[in-house]
Design a protein around this motif. Structure first.
Motif, PDB file in Angstrom:
ATOM      1  N   ARG A  43     -11.026  77.231 -16.728  1.00 51.47           N
ATOM      2  CA  ARG A  43     -10.805  76.036 -17.544  1.00 51.47           C
ATOM      3  C   ARG A  43     -11.902  75.052 -17.179  1.00 51.47           C
ATOM      4  O   ARG A  43     -11.771  74.241 -16.269  1.00 51.47           O
ATOM      5  N   LEU A  44     -13.032  75.164 -17.863  1.00 50.25           N
ATOM      6  CA  LEU A  44     -14.172  74.318 -17.561  1.00 50.25           C
ATOM      7  C   LEU A  44     -13.858  72.846 -17.808  1.00 50.25           C
ATOM      8  O   LEU A  44     -13.138  72.510 -18.752  1.00 50.25           O
ATOM      9  N   PRO A  45     -14.382  71.960 -16.973  1.00 49.78           N
ATOM     10  CA  PRO A  45     -14.282  70.534 -17.291  1.00 49.78           C
ATOM     11  C   PRO A  45     -14.857  70.278 -18.681  1.00 49.78           C
ATOM     12  O   PRO A  45     -15.866  70.887 -19.074  1.00 49.78           O
ATOM     13  N   PRO A  46     -14.226  69.404 -19.476  1.00 46.38           N
ATOM     14  CA  PRO A  46     -14.682  69.205 -20.859  1.00 46.38           C
ATOM     15  C   PRO A  46     -16.169  68.908 -20.989  1.00 46.38           C
ATOM     16  O   PRO A  46     -16.826  69.424 -21.901  1.00 46.38           O
ATOM     17  N   ALA A  47     -16.728  68.107 -20.079  1.00 48.06           N
ATOM     18  CA  ALA A  47     -18.152  67.759 -20.201  1.00 48.06           C
ATOM     19  C   ALA A  47     -19.033  68.987 -20.056  1.00 48.06           C
ATOM     20  O   ALA A  47     -20.030  69.142 -20.770  1.00 48.06           O
ATOM     21  N   VAL A  48     -18.683  69.892 -19.139  1.00 44.59           N
ATOM     22  CA  VAL A  48     -19.472  71.109 -18.935  1.00 44.59           C
ATOM     23  C   VAL A  48     -19.279  72.065 -20.103  1.00 44.59           C
ATOM     24  O   VAL A  48     -20.240  72.654 -20.625  1.00 44.59           O
ATOM     25  N   ALA A  49     -18.027  72.237 -20.546  1.00 45.57           N
ATOM     26  CA  ALA A  49     -17.748  73.140 -21.665  1.00 45.57           C
ATOM     27  C   ALA A  49     -18.462  72.689 -22.933  1.00 45.57           C
ATOM     28  O   ALA A  49     -19.069  73.497 -23.656  1.00 45.57           O
ATOM     29  N   GLU A  50     -18.390  71.409 -23.214  1.00 49.15           N
ATOM     30  CA  GLU A  50     -19.022  70.903 -24.437  1.00 49.15           C
ATOM     31  C   GLU A  50     -20.537  70.999 -24.365  1.00 49.15           C
ATOM     32  O   GLU A  50     -21.199  71.319 -25.367  1.00 49.15           O
ATOM     33  N   ALA A  51     -21.119  70.749 -23.185  1.00 46.81           N
ATOM     34  CA  ALA A  51     -22.569  70.883 -23.038  1.00 46.81           C
ATOM     35  C   ALA A  51     -22.991  72.328 -23.249  1.00 46.81           C
ATOM     36  O   ALA A  51     -23.983  72.614 -23.936  1.00 46.81           O
ATOM     37  N   PHE A  52     -22.243  73.259 -22.669  1.00 45.99           N
ATOM     38  CA  PHE A  52     -22.570  74.678 -22.797  1.00 45.99           C
ATOM     39  C   PHE A  52     -22.463  75.121 -24.251  1.00 45.99           C
ATOM     40  O   PHE A  52     -23.371  75.762 -24.801  1.00 45.99           O
ATOM     41  N   ALA A  53     -21.333  74.801 -24.900  1.00 47.94           N
ATOM     42  CA  ALA A  53     -21.144  75.207 -26.286  1.00 47.94           C
ATOM     43  C   ALA A  53     -22.232  74.622 -27.177  1.00 47.94           C
ATOM     44  O   ALA A  53     -22.784  75.314 -28.038  1.00 47.94           O
ATOM     45  N   SER A  54     -22.570  73.365 -26.951  1.00 44.34           N
ATOM     46  CA  SER A  54     -23.563  72.695 -27.794  1.00 44.34           C
ATOM     47  C   SER A  54     -24.937  73.333 -27.668  1.00 44.34           C
ATOM     48  O   SER A  54     -25.574  73.680 -28.670  1.00 44.34           O
ATOM     49  N   VAL A  55     -25.406  73.531 -26.435  1.00 44.48           N
ATOM     50  CA  VAL A  55     -26.748  74.057 -26.259  1.00 44.48           C
ATOM     51  C   VAL A  55     -26.814  75.530 -26.631  1.00 44.48           C
ATOM     52  O   VAL A  55     -27.810  75.992 -27.209  1.00 44.48           O
ATOM     53  N   TYR A  56     -25.749  76.291 -26.358  1.00 48.76           N
ATOM     54  CA  TYR A  56     -25.789  77.712 -26.694  1.00 48.76           C
ATOM     55  C   TYR A  56     -25.830  77.922 -28.193  1.00 48.76           C
ATOM     56  O   TYR A  56     -26.584  78.759 -28.703  1.00 48.76           O
ATOM     57  N   GLU A  57     -25.034  77.160 -28.916  1.00 51.80           N
ATOM     58  CA  GLU A  57     -25.043  77.317 -30.374  1.00 51.80           C
ATOM     59  C   GLU A  57     -26.369  76.845 -30.967  1.00 51.80           C
ATOM     60  O   GLU A  57     -26.767  77.300 -32.041  1.00 51.80           O
ATOM     61  N   ARG A  58     -27.083  75.976 -30.259  1.00 57.53           N
ATOM     62  CA  ARG A  58     -28.392  75.539 -30.730  1.00 57.53           C
ATOM     63  C   ARG A  58     -29.455  76.609 -30.494  1.00 57.53           C
ATOM     64  O   ARG A  58     -30.281  76.882 -31.366  1.00 57.53           O
ATOM     65  N   VAL A  59     -29.440  77.245 -29.323  1.00 58.57           N
ATOM     66  CA  VAL A  59     -30.503  78.203 -29.015  1.00 58.57           C
ATOM     67  C   VAL A  59     -30.202  79.596 -29.562  1.00 58.57           C
ATOM     68  O   VAL A  59     -31.114  80.400 -29.733  1.00 58.57           O
ATOM     69  N   ALA A  60     -28.921  79.891 -29.849  1.00 59.60           N
ATOM     70  CA  ALA A  60     -28.564  81.226 -30.350  1.00 59.60           C
ATOM     71  C   ALA A  60     -27.483  81.098 -31.412  1.00 59.60           C
ATOM     72  O   ALA A  60     -26.348  81.554 -31.223  1.00 59.60           O
ATOM     73  N   PRO A  61     -27.794  80.486 -32.543  1.00 61.44           N
ATOM     74  CA  PRO A  61     -26.763  80.199 -33.552  1.00 61.44           C
ATOM     75  C   PRO A  61     -26.147  81.435 -34.193  1.00 61.44           C
ATOM     76  O   PRO A  61     -25.032  81.369 -34.714  1.00 61.44           O
ATOM     77  N   ASP A  62     -26.851  82.577 -34.155  1.00 60.36           N
ATOM     78  CA  ASP A  62     -26.333  83.777 -34.811  1.00 60.36           C
ATOM     79  C   ASP A  62     -25.656  84.742 -33.848  1.00 60.36           C
ATOM     80  O   ASP A  62     -25.237  85.829 -34.253  1.00 60.36           O
ATOM     81  N   ALA A  63     -25.542  84.373 -32.586  1.00 63.58           N
ATOM     82  CA  ALA A  63     -24.925  85.278 -31.605  1.00 63.58           C
ATOM     83  C   ALA A  63     -23.419  85.368 -31.835  1.00 63.58           C
ATOM     84  O   ALA A  63     -22.789  84.408 -32.270  1.00 63.58           O
ATOM     85  N   PRO A  64     -22.812  86.542 -31.529  1.00 62.36           N
ATOM     86  CA  PRO A  64     -21.379  86.739 -31.779  1.00 62.36           C
ATOM     87  C   PRO A  64     -20.505  86.191 -30.657  1.00 62.36           C
ATOM     88  O   PRO A  64     -19.612  86.845 -30.166  1.00 62.36           O
ATOM     89  N   PHE A  65     -20.773  84.972 -30.219  1.00 58.25           N
ATOM     90  CA  PHE A  65     -19.994  84.340 -29.166  1.00 58.25           C
ATOM     91  C   PHE A  65     -19.703  82.911 -29.590  1.00 58.25           C
ATOM     92  O   PHE A  65     -20.591  82.211 -30.068  1.00 58.25           O
ATOM     93  N   ASN A  66     -18.486  82.486 -29.389  1.00 54.06           N
ATOM     94  CA  ASN A  66     -18.118  81.120 -29.740  1.00 54.06           C
ATOM     95  C   ASN A  66     -17.606  80.413 -28.499  1.00 54.06           C
ATOM     96  O   ASN A  66     -16.469  80.605 -28.095  1.00 54.06           O
ATOM     97  N   PHE A  67     -18.419  79.582 -27.905  1.00 50.89           N
ATOM     98  CA  PHE A  67     -18.041  78.949 -26.667  1.00 50.89           C
ATOM     99  C   PHE A  67     -17.236  77.668 -26.879  1.00 50.89           C
ATOM    100  O   PHE A  67     -16.876  77.014 -25.921  1.00 50.89           O
ATOM    101  N   GLN A  68     -16.905  77.335 -28.134  1.00 52.26           N
ATOM    102  CA  GLN A  68     -15.935  76.263 -28.312  1.00 52.26           C
ATOM    103  C   GLN A  68     -14.590  76.667 -27.720  1.00 52.26           C
ATOM    104  O   GLN A  68     -13.779  75.810 -27.349  1.00 52.26           O
TER     105      GLN A  68
END
Length: 291
Positions: A165-190
């Motif tokens: 259960r990642l702290p919200p700030a870390v989870a949101e940073a990870f989801a945001s940057v990952y979806e930016r650098v790999a928008p077509d990858a089959p992973f949803n970190f939200q």
């Protein structure tokens, strides 16, 4: 972090065992994987060990039974070494030769480099079949059928995952940057922002359904173990590249993800405590029926 959170409709999320490129990528840095990945709660290891029949020292006063354990997708042997420390005799099967090589160097007998579905047990039988952070890479029905084949009556299949259960700030940073650098990858970190163990509900349900469809087992159970671990910024960033989503990124994009997430941890004071839930889907092999 969840390797394949169940949110998007991409087929590999609902059938991750078909996404072989990710499944076979973890050995790219086996030493880091072994060093940085979290271990499993001792309470779970002990419960699984206590639930198996054990056959090596039956009916000998003062001598405990020794559980024969098969670790499926054993990786570098993280879970296997914990079961060994609990007094079990453990062997592993691992499809990645690089991971298997390190596991052997660290003291685990890896009986074959193969996928579990294709592995030939050659008549071997076990008291427990375990899979730590690996069962989602295995066909859930074929894997359960193979487990039923190699388990002794009363033996136990246990597939388990560490769910953070990642702290919200870390989870949101990870989801945001990952979806930016790999928008077509089959992973949803939200899904990382959801309460644990919601991110693994689909995988645990799929494992349970596979056990039911394969037959030969009692009704699957879901065991849950709550614990926590403290991470420094460097320790968290050290383990991030060992996860399936990130093993596939080019070095420049991986560096961007790590820099962005690292900055979010710095803003929190340079570290955080991670609540974990370890979820285990488990079922006992049906007793042999009299002929």
């Amino acid at each position: 972090m969840p390797t394949l959170p169940p949110e998007r409709s991409h087929p590999s999320e609902h059938e991750p065992h078909r996404y072989r490129q990710a499944a076979e990528s973890f050995g790219s840095d086996a030493e880091r994987y072994d060093r940085a990945r979290p271990r499993y709660p001792e309470a779970m290891v002990e419960r699984i060990a206590a639930a198996g029949p054990g056959v090596d020292a039956p009916d000998v006063p003062g001598v405990p039974n020794v559980l024969d354990v098969l670790d499926v997708g054993c990786g570098t042997g993280i879970a296997a070494r914990q079961f060994q420390a609990a007094g079990c005799k453990v062997v592993g099967v691992e499809p990645d030769a690089r991971m298997a090589d390190l596991a052997r160097r660290l003291g685990l007998e890896v009986v074959d480099v193969a996928t579990f579905e294709a592995w030939d047990p050659d008549g071997r039988r076990f008291d427990a079949v375990v899979a730590g952070q690996a069962w989602h890479w295995i066909d859930p029905v074929a894997g359960a059928a193979k487990a039923a084949q190699v388990l002794r009556p009363g033996g136990r299949l246990a597939a388990f995952w560490n769910v953070p259960r990642l702290p919200p700030a870390v989870a949101e940073a990870f989801a945001s940057v990952y979806e930016r650098v790999a928008p077509d990858a089959p992973f949803n970190f939200q899904a990382l922002t959801k309460p644990a163990p919601d991110g693994y509900q689909a995988l645990s349900a799929q494992a349970a359904d596979g056990i039911r469809k394969a037959g030969g087992f009692g009704e699957p159970e879901l065991w849950r173990f709550d614990w926590e671990w403290s991470y420094t910024r460097d320790a968290w960033l050290d383990q991030m590249p060992t996860h399936g989503a990130l093993t596939q990124l080019p070095p420049d994009k991986l560096a961007e993800v790590l820099e962005y997430v690292g900055a979010s941890i710095d803003a929190m004071g340079g570290g955080f405590t991670m609540p974990y839930v370890t979820v285990a889907v488990t079922a006992a092999r049906a007793e042999a029926r009299p002929v």
